[in-house]
Write a protein that holds these residues in place. Structure first.
Motif, PDB file in Angstrom:
ATOM      1  N   GLN A 108      42.275 -25.560 -43.891  1.00 26.58           N
ATOM      2  CA  GLN A 108      41.914 -26.416 -42.721  1.00 26.58           C
ATOM      3  C   GLN A 108      40.904 -25.901 -41.762  1.00 26.58           C
ATOM      4  O   GLN A 108      40.352 -26.517 -40.634  1.00 26.58           O
ATOM      5  N   HIS A 109      40.440 -24.868 -41.977  1.00 21.86           N
ATOM      6  CA  HIS A 109      39.179 -24.189 -41.402  1.00 21.86           C
ATOM      7  C   HIS A 109      37.911 -24.248 -41.935  1.00 21.86           C
ATOM      8  O   HIS A 109      36.701 -23.969 -41.558  1.00 21.86           O
ATOM      9  N   GLY A 110      37.955 -25.025 -43.340  1.00 25.32           N
ATOM     10  CA  GLY A 110      36.814 -25.475 -43.954  1.00 25.32           C
ATOM     11  C   GLY A 110      36.491 -24.291 -45.054  1.00 25.32           C
ATOM     12  O   GLY A 110      35.207 -24.278 -45.377  1.00 25.32           O
ATOM     13  N   ASN A 111      37.207 -23.473 -44.970  1.00 15.76           N
ATOM     14  CA  ASN A 111      36.880 -21.942 -45.746  1.00 15.76           C
ATOM     15  C   ASN A 111      37.586 -22.215 -47.297  1.00 15.76           C
ATOM     16  O   ASN A 111      38.501 -22.824 -47.407  1.00 15.76           O
ATOM     17  N   ARG A 112      36.784 -21.678 -48.291  1.00 17.98           N
ATOM     18  CA  ARG A 112      37.123 -21.741 -49.682  1.00 17.98           C
ATOM     19  C   ARG A 112      38.452 -20.842 -49.737  1.00 17.98           C
ATOM     20  O   ARG A 112      38.549 -19.944 -49.284  1.00 17.98           O
ATOM     21  N   GLY A 171      41.065 -34.425 -44.675  1.00 19.86           N
ATOM     22  CA  GLY A 171      40.044 -33.414 -44.750  1.00 19.86           C
ATOM     23  C   GLY A 171      40.490 -32.264 -43.954  1.00 19.86           C
ATOM     24  O   GLY A 171      41.564 -32.143 -43.292  1.00 19.86           O
ATOM     25  N   PRO A 172      39.693 -31.025 -43.827  1.00 17.76           N
ATOM     26  CA  PRO A 172      40.152 -30.066 -43.180  1.00 17.76           C
ATOM     27  C   PRO A 172      40.405 -29.974 -41.685  1.00 17.76           C
ATOM     28  O   PRO A 172      41.489 -29.671 -40.931  1.00 17.76           O
ATOM     29  N   LYS A 173      39.747 -31.158 -40.711  1.00 15.40           N
ATOM     30  CA  LYS A 173      39.834 -31.410 -39.586  1.00 15.40           C
ATOM     31  C   LYS A 173      41.490 -31.933 -39.486  1.00 15.40           C
ATOM     32  O   LYS A 173      41.952 -31.603 -38.357  1.00 15.40           O
ATOM     33  N   VAL A 187      49.223 -22.880 -43.780  1.00 17.35           N
ATOM     34  CA  VAL A 187      47.791 -22.956 -44.338  1.00 17.35           C
ATOM     35  C   VAL A 187      47.656 -24.397 -45.193  1.00 17.35           C
ATOM     36  O   VAL A 187      48.569 -24.642 -46.015  1.00 17.35           O
ATOM     37  N   GLY A 188      46.759 -25.250 -44.558  1.00 14.27           N
ATOM     38  CA  GLY A 188      46.622 -26.343 -45.288  1.00 14.27           C
ATOM     39  C   GLY A 188      45.408 -26.681 -46.164  1.00 14.27           C
ATOM     40  O   GLY A 188      44.325 -25.919 -45.913  1.00 14.27           O
ATOM     41  N   LEU A 189      45.611 -27.015 -47.282  1.00 11.88           N
ATOM     42  CA  LEU A 189      44.651 -27.131 -48.414  1.00 11.88           C
ATOM     43  C   LEU A 189      44.331 -28.485 -48.774  1.00 11.88           C
ATOM     44  O   LEU A 189      45.064 -29.321 -48.895  1.00 11.88           O
ATOM     45  N   THR A 190      42.883 -28.739 -49.167  1.00 15.66           N
ATOM     46  CA  THR A 190      42.429 -29.982 -49.521  1.00 15.66           C
ATOM     47  C   THR A 190      41.145 -29.877 -50.179  1.00 15.66           C
ATOM     48  O   THR A 190      40.828 -28.789 -50.540  1.00 15.66           O
ATOM     49  N   GLY A 191      40.493 -31.156 -50.723  1.00 19.58           N
ATOM     50  CA  GLY A 191      39.221 -30.831 -51.725  1.00 19.58           C
ATOM     51  C   GLY A 191      39.060 -32.415 -52.106  1.00 19.58           C
ATOM     52  O   GLY A 191      39.476 -33.078 -51.424  1.00 19.58           O
ATOM     53  N   THR A 192      38.164 -32.266 -53.405  1.00 19.87           N
ATOM     54  CA  THR A 192      37.842 -33.388 -53.723  1.00 19.87           C
ATOM     55  C   THR A 192      39.194 -34.046 -54.581  1.00 19.87           C
ATOM     56  O   THR A 192      40.288 -33.351 -54.660  1.00 19.87           O
TER      57      THR A 192
END
Length: 266
Positions: A108-112, A171-173, A187-192
């Motif tokens: 959720q912070h845009g980190n890998r 998305g992360p936001k 911890v939130g996770l996202t991607g394509t």
């Protein structure tokens, strides 16, 4: 036939026998003495024996009951431990794990964020989406409660993870704003879409989005509703369903932590 004269001696003897108490005093005293001796304890051991029932004393009886209770508890504990061990080993399968595997997403912070981040401690993984009207909020509330119960006994021993099944809108936001309502450790996770689909496939998670969705159109995502407990090696341990209360789920997690071969870390 003449009778013998009735002498004075004979009369005295007859009278003596007829007098109450004469000839009975000694037997009475003897009987009383015997009664007294029977109720007198000669030694300390004999006195203690008054509190014994057959060959067992009260202390021995209590010790016996405590020992039996301890044995029953121990065998029940071992039975449950072996059952958890069989579940964990069965879920690992032979060779490739039945659930879990490598993945690469964004938090959720845009980190890998990859599967390697989950190693070293237990993790609890849940799949959902932020636009879920009821089930996801309820399950995330439960997840937060389980986390607090576990942390109370084993601080920072569990990583809670929420993976979106709707990356087009999450998305992360969006994940950061949504998860802040439930627990700060989430911890939130996202991607394509392909990345999320690959992780769902690895975790045997079913999800489906409607086809031909127009931009801005609201829709629901159908998905599995389970918490996936993973051990510090990243291997699947057990799935917790909606039938588990927060307390029951936390107990299952804590028991698996006790069984872990490196439990000193937890």
């Amino acid at each position: 036939m003449s009778r013998a004269p009735f002498s004075t001696k004979t009369l005295r003897t007859t009278q003596a026998r007829a007098i109450p108490g004469v000839g009975q005093a000694f037997p009475q005293r003897f009987t009383q003495s015997q009664f007294t001796q029977k109720r007198t304890f000669k030694t300390v051991e004999e006195a203690k024996s008054r509190y014994s029932i057959g060959p067992f004393s009260l202390k021995a009886g209590i010790l016996f009951l405590v020992t039996c209770g301890g044995l029953v508890w121990y065998f029940e504990f071992e039975k449950q431990r072996m059952q958890r061990k069989r579940i964990a080993e069965a879920n690992k399968g032979a060779g490739k794990p039945l659930v879990g595997g490598p993945f690469e997403l964004l938090d959720q912070h845009g980190n890998r964020f990859t599967h390697e981040e989950l190693k070293g401690r237990y993790s609890l993984v849940y799949f959902g989406f932020t636009h879920c009207p009821d089930i996801c909020p309820e399950e995330l509330d439960k997840m937060a409660e389980m986390l607090d119960i576990v942390y109370e006994k084993r601080p920072n021993s569990l990583t809670p993870v929420f993976v979106t099944c709707d990356p087009a809108r999450d998305g992360p936001k969006e994940l950061k704003e949504y998860l802040a309502e439930f627990h700060p450790k989430l911890v939130g996770l996202t991607g394509t879409y392909d990345q999320v689909k690959a992780m769902c496939k690895a975790y045997r998670v079913y999800f489906s989005t409607p086809s031909n969705v127009k931009p801005g159109q609201d829709y629901l995502v159908d998905h599995s509703v389970y918490f996936y407990l993973m051990d510090p090696d990243g291997d699947f341990v057990e799935a917790l369903g909606r039938q588990h209360s927060p307390t029951a789920g936390a107990e299952i997690i804590l028991n698996h932590m006790k069984d872990w071969r490196g439990q000193k870390k937890f």
